[in-house]
Design a protein around this motif. Structure first.
Motif, PDB file in Angstrom:
ATOM      1  N   ASP A 113      -5.096   3.216   4.520  1.00 40.81           N
ATOM      2  CA  ASP A 113      -4.754   1.853   4.883  1.00 40.81           C
ATOM      3  C   ASP A 113      -4.382   1.784   6.357  1.00 40.81           C
ATOM      4  OD1 ASP A 113      -2.573   3.465   4.418  1.00 40.81           O
ATOM      5  OD2 ASP A 113      -1.288   1.857   3.696  1.00 40.81           O
ATOM      6  N   SER A 160       0.837  -1.206   0.000  1.00 42.07           N
ATOM      7  CA  SER A 160       0.000   0.000   0.000  1.00 42.07           C
ATOM      8  C   SER A 160       0.872   1.257   0.000  1.00 42.07           C
ATOM      9  CB  SER A 160      -0.910  -0.007   1.224  1.00 42.07           C
ATOM     10  OG  SER A 160      -0.145  -0.114   2.410  1.00 42.07           O
ATOM     11  N   ASP A 179      -6.927  -1.752   2.947  1.00 49.78           N
ATOM     12  CA  ASP A 179      -6.658  -0.557   2.135  1.00 49.78           C
ATOM     13  C   ASP A 179      -7.978  -0.131   1.510  1.00 49.78           C
ATOM     14  OD1 ASP A 179      -5.863   1.440   0.439  1.00 49.78           O
ATOM     15  OD2 ASP A 179      -4.091   0.378  -0.292  1.00 49.78           O
TER      16      ASP A 179
END
Length: 975
Positions: free
Chosen positions: A84, A43, A74
């Motif tokens: 996230d 992420s 996320d």
């Protein structure tokens, strides 16, 4: 907070090249902070932050990480930092970090779901942070690291979006660079810090309690041009980090704005007031040699009379005149002038006093003398009213059976004992130099110390679920319904199944009856099945709202209400009750009824409306139907209707006028409106009305908050809800009115206490850290000026903190167990205690009684037990009403008989040497009687101090008409 030590800074800087227990892969930011973005291995990571993935485990070599692998999410928004997070239960994040003090900020939230996460940092429990979907809660903590480890334990379902760890840096280099006396200013400087986003400037004057933020600075200098000659200032600054976290305050510096090399100017002379008009008060004075400006000071009360009154600076000028345009012409003000130059301030000038140029007169009831004669102690006691419109030298003659029986006119009281009177005697009183009627009507002698009013008790019934109920007489009010100068009684009938809002179940219908004092029933209003029965539902107002000389009755109605003439309001067939007996749907109305007939004159939609039930704090119907009501002179001259809803959370008040046959809404006040948030949750189970700011217009005292006459908030103490509220002139040594209140919230620092009614300033308070259920204020001890007050934290009055004088002085740990009502009853100026004998295990009602506090022996002495009566509203021991109805200024008490077949109006037979006008012509007292039936009944108080060693009460500014009842030429019948 402690300043970061030089050693710590060195360690942090060295750690960037030779990490101490921290991997070379983790570097502190340029400001020595550590910023972590939590999420997955793939992420996005916010700029400047270090990734903490859900699989990154702590090792000593790495120096940071999680205690175990957890999940991650996320959501794709709202930004790289918050989109996230790691998600798991009972895991930890650990960072190896040099010892020292740190700010820690944790961001915890979820774009699509509610979040509640608990945190423990280095062994200290910081509880839960919660946030709804699309919200991101923050936990801010100050943490000391002593073992080179910072460990954050995360609880069940724990979400972390980010953690920021910032060394504490505190400015210690603040100094005064320069001072300019000619164009007054102070220049400050300090060493800048790289970690600062900006700096906050704090200042206080010599008499200030705390340093308050006054400005912000982008760099290490600040020029304060808002300073005045003659004043001492203290300064401090704080550093605000880029994250928004603020450091502790710096070292303080002090500067006295006086040039000691210049002599101060002389005292201004010949201070006069040249103009007192609606737009302000204009002052003039002689020019003072060497002065370059003048300071103007004002006191709202005479400091020579009230030591608590002080002069406060209200302005400055370079001229020899000044107009104070922030005053009211309905009250007096006191002024002083000081001359100013670089050398400081002169001594104050002589005090000058403004004049009152606008006197508001209130429309009040045109009352007769309410002569009462009672057989007592081998003779007949007589009492009658002094009116608020009488001159101070009004005198009286008493006639028995047509013959004058007093040797000389009675001038120092308005009562008389006739030792030769019998039960067969008749009496009249002739008024000398008084207002209104010159001769009272002839009265017979009561053989008991009460007047009996026969009642038409309603038949009982059965609820839809088959439960039978009966009726008993409950709260009452009084008003002159037919314009004859004598009060009528308006009585609420309560079914035996009436409910508190918190209780489910059907109730019987509520009725209102009107009776003349001779027992003649004028009308009955049936509120119908769509008005629930209970103390919080029906608050009825009896008052002459339109000035026609006859009182109206105003209250909340609904579909199926039947007026006194038999007319139905709304849909007579509608039944809005749900299966729990609550009424949470259907229309709500406000109706004004004609007092003489009970006929509905006007019905409009009720404001404040119900709306969404959940907006008031619960969904089942408890808090939405908490109603209050009162009468207020919002324009200072004519009465208005106040209707209110809610007090535990949301609170809404509405003001109406009944004028010329029209019911119009004047304003609404809603704690949900922007800027009114501090007023939520401040209301009591009752309200009070008084002119607290002395502008001639009434405010509504809504528990711990006050609403101004124009429907705006005057102030909120934020002390929260309570059950008991007392408003009046409780302290004769302080100007204006005081408020005594108890509070339920155990977390606030005042369980019960007294405050200034105008400003909300706490005069005295007791920190009980408990739900304080009852409290009472009354002058019961002549050794102390003003009222005494006491409180309990239990219904039987057994727990509390003693008996206090009005200034807070503890008189004794012993206090009266009676804590419900106070009443003026016997011959002195002190107040007696109105209560009941009560045994909740055998009867939900008590027997009315009046006791006197024996302050020397610290015990109650019974003066009256009203055998054969019953009290209302369970533990509260309420009479139907207490008010100055008959006789002189002392109060009567109305209790129903035990079987509710009659009302008994008990009156005193004690002779008093005090001559005081009827309390029903004192605005604060009369309005107290009007709202007395609302919620939890509270005793009325006066707007002037009435008690031991009182001063002569001021004459009320009221209008009742010149010639009232009967002809000036009417004479007592001669025999």
């Amino acid at each position: 907070m402690k300043k970061v030590s030089l050693l710590l800074i060195v360690l942090l800087l060295v750690g960037q090249f030779y990490p101490i227990s921290i991997s070379k892969s983790l570097q502190a930011a340029s400001d020595n902070s550590f910023l972590f973005d939590f999420g997955s291995e793939t992420s996005p990571v916010a700029d400047g932050y270090t990734r903490i993935s859900n699989t990154l485990l702590y090792t000593e070599e790495l120096g940071y990480g999680l205690s175990k692998t957890v999940d991650s999410r996320d959501r794709g928004g709202p930004d790289d930092l918050r989109r996230d997070f790691t998600n798991g239960s009972d895991y930890s994040f650990t960072l190896d970090i040099p010892n020292g003090d740190y700010f820690v900020r944790i961001i915890s939230g979820d774009e699509i779901a509610f979040n509640r996460t608990s945190f423990v940092i280095n062994g200290e429990d910081y509880g839960n942070v919660t946030a709804n979907a699309e919200e991101y809660a923050e936990l801010l903590a100050n943490v000391s690291v002593t073992d080179e480890k910072l460990t954050i334990d995360i609880g069940e379902n724990g979400r972390i979006n980010a953690i920021e760890i910032i060394p504490m840096v505190q400015i210690d280099s603040l100094k005064v660079d320069s001072v300019d006396y000619s164009s007054p200013s102070v220049t400050l400087s300090w060493e800048e810090e790289e970690s600062a986003s900006h700096y906050n400037i704090y200042r206080k004057t010599e008499d200030g309690d705390t340093l308050d933020k006054m400005a912000e600075a982008a760099d290490g200098t600040y020029v304060d041009a808002d300073v005045e000659i003659g004043t001492t200032y203290h300064y401090a600054v704080t550093l605000v980090h880029h994250s928004g976290i603020e450091s502790d305050k710096s070292n303080q510096v002090t500067i006295e704005m006086i040039n000691k090399q210049v002599a101060p100017p002389s005292i201004p002379t010949n201070v006069t007031i040249s103009n007192t008009e609606a737009e302000g008060v204009t002052l003039n004075w002689n020019q003072v040699s060497g002065a370059n400006s003048y300071y103007i000071y004002r006191a709202n009360d005479n400091p020579a009379e009230y030591p608590s009154a002080t002069f406060e600076k209200i302005g400055s000028t370079t001229e020899t005149n000044f107009t104070d345009d922030s005053v009211l012409t309905t009250r007096q003000y006191y002024y002083q002038i000081k001359a100013v130059n670089e050398g400081g301030l002169s001594e104050p000038s002589a005090t000058v006093e403004s004049s009152i140029t606008q006197i508001m007169k209130r429309q009040m009831e045109r009352l007769d003398r309410a002569l009462v004669a009672v057989q007592s102690n081998g003779g007949v006691y007589l009492g009658w009213k002094v009116l608020g419109t009488d001159p101070t030298d009004v005198k009286f003659n008493v006639f028995r059976d047509g013959r004058k029986i007093n040797k000389k006119p009675i001038e120092n009281s308005s009562n008389y004992f006739d030792p030769d009177g019998t039960a067969d005697s008749t009496y009249q009183v002739k008024v000398i130099k008084g207002s209104g009627e010159k001769v009272t009507k002839e009265v017979n002698v009561l053989t008991e110390n009460y007047m009996s009013v026969a009642l038409d008790k309603p038949e009982g019934g059965t609820t839809p679920d088959g439960v039978p109920y009966t009726y008993s007489a409950n709260d009452a009010s009084v008003g002159d319904l037919d314009g004859d100068g004598e009060y009528e009684i308006i009585l609420k009938w309560d079914p035996s199944n009436s409910k508190d809002n918190s209780q489910s179940g059907y109730t019987g219908n509520v009725y209102l009856d009107a009776y003349k004092l001779d027992g003649t029933k004028l009308w009955r209003i049936d509120l119908g099945k769509n008005i629930r029965a209970g103390a919080h539902y029906t608050q009825f107002l009896v008052y002459d709202f339109d000035g026609n000389g006859k009182s109206e009755v105003a209250l909340k109605t609904a579909d199926g209400t039947v007026d006194g003439a038999g007319n139905v309001i709304g849909d007579e067939n509608a039944d809005w009750r749900n299966s729990s007996g609550y009424i949470l749907q259907g229309p709500e109305f406000l109706t004004v009824f004609e007092g003489e007939t009970g006929k509905a004159l006007s019905t409009v939609d009720y404001i404040p409306p119900r709306g969404n039930v959940n907006d008031w704090g619960d969904g089942y119907g408890n808090r939405v139907d908490r109603f209050l009501a009162g009468v207020a002179y919002l324009d200072g001259e004519r009465p208005s209707i106040i209707m209110a809803r809610g007090y535990y959370t949301r609170a809404v008040l509405a003001a109406y006028n009944w004028r010329d046959g029209e019911l119009t809404l004047e304003w609404t006040f809603d704690s949900d409106a922007k800027g009114n948030e501090a007023y939520a949750g401040q209301g009591n189970h009752s309200l009070a009305v008084a002119d607290v700011d002395r502008d001639g217009k009434d405010e509504i005292i809504y528990g711990a908050a006050v609403i101004d006459h124009d429907g705006t908030g005057l102030y909120s103490t934020r002390w929260g809800h309570g059950d008991a509220l007392h408003v009046g002139n409780l302290d004769p040594n302080r100007p204006g009115l005081e408020i005594f209140q108890v509070h339920e919230n155990a977390s606030i620092p005042i369980g019960y206490g007294i405050r200034d009614a105008e400003t909300g300033e706490k005069i005295f308070g007791v920190d009980m850290r408990a739900d304080v259920g009852r409290g009472l204020a009354a002058d019961i001890d002549p050794r102390y000026d003003g009222a005494e007050f006491w409180a309990s934290t239990s219904w039987d009055g057994s727990v509390g903190n003693g008996l206090h004088a009005v200034d807070g002085q503890l008189i004794s740990q012993n206090k009266p167990k009676s804590i419900n009502h106070a009443v003026w009853w016997d011959g002195d100026l002190g107040r007696e205690l109105l209560d009941h004998t009560f045994d909740p295990s055998s009867d939900p009602h008590g027997v009315g009684k009046i006791d006197k506090w024996d302050y020397e022996n610290e015990q109650l002495v019974n003066l009256l037990t009203a055998e054969g009566t019953r009290t209302n509203n369970w533990t509260k021991g309420n009479p139907s009403l207490q008010a100055d109805i008959l006789g002189d200024w002392r109060e009567e008490v109305i209790w129903p008989s035990a079987d509710s077949e009659e009302l008994r109006i008990y009156t005193t037979t004690d002779i008093t040497e005090e001559k005081i006008y009827t309390l029903m012509h004192d605005p604060v007292y009369r309005l107290s009687v009007a709202w007395q039936n609302a919620g939890y009944n509270q005793p009325p108080h006066t707007g002037f101090f009435l008690g031991y060693n009182m001063s002569e009460p001021p004459r009320p500014a009221i209008v009742t008409g010149d010639k009232l009842f009967g002809s000036d030429k009417e004479k007592p019948k001669q025999k």
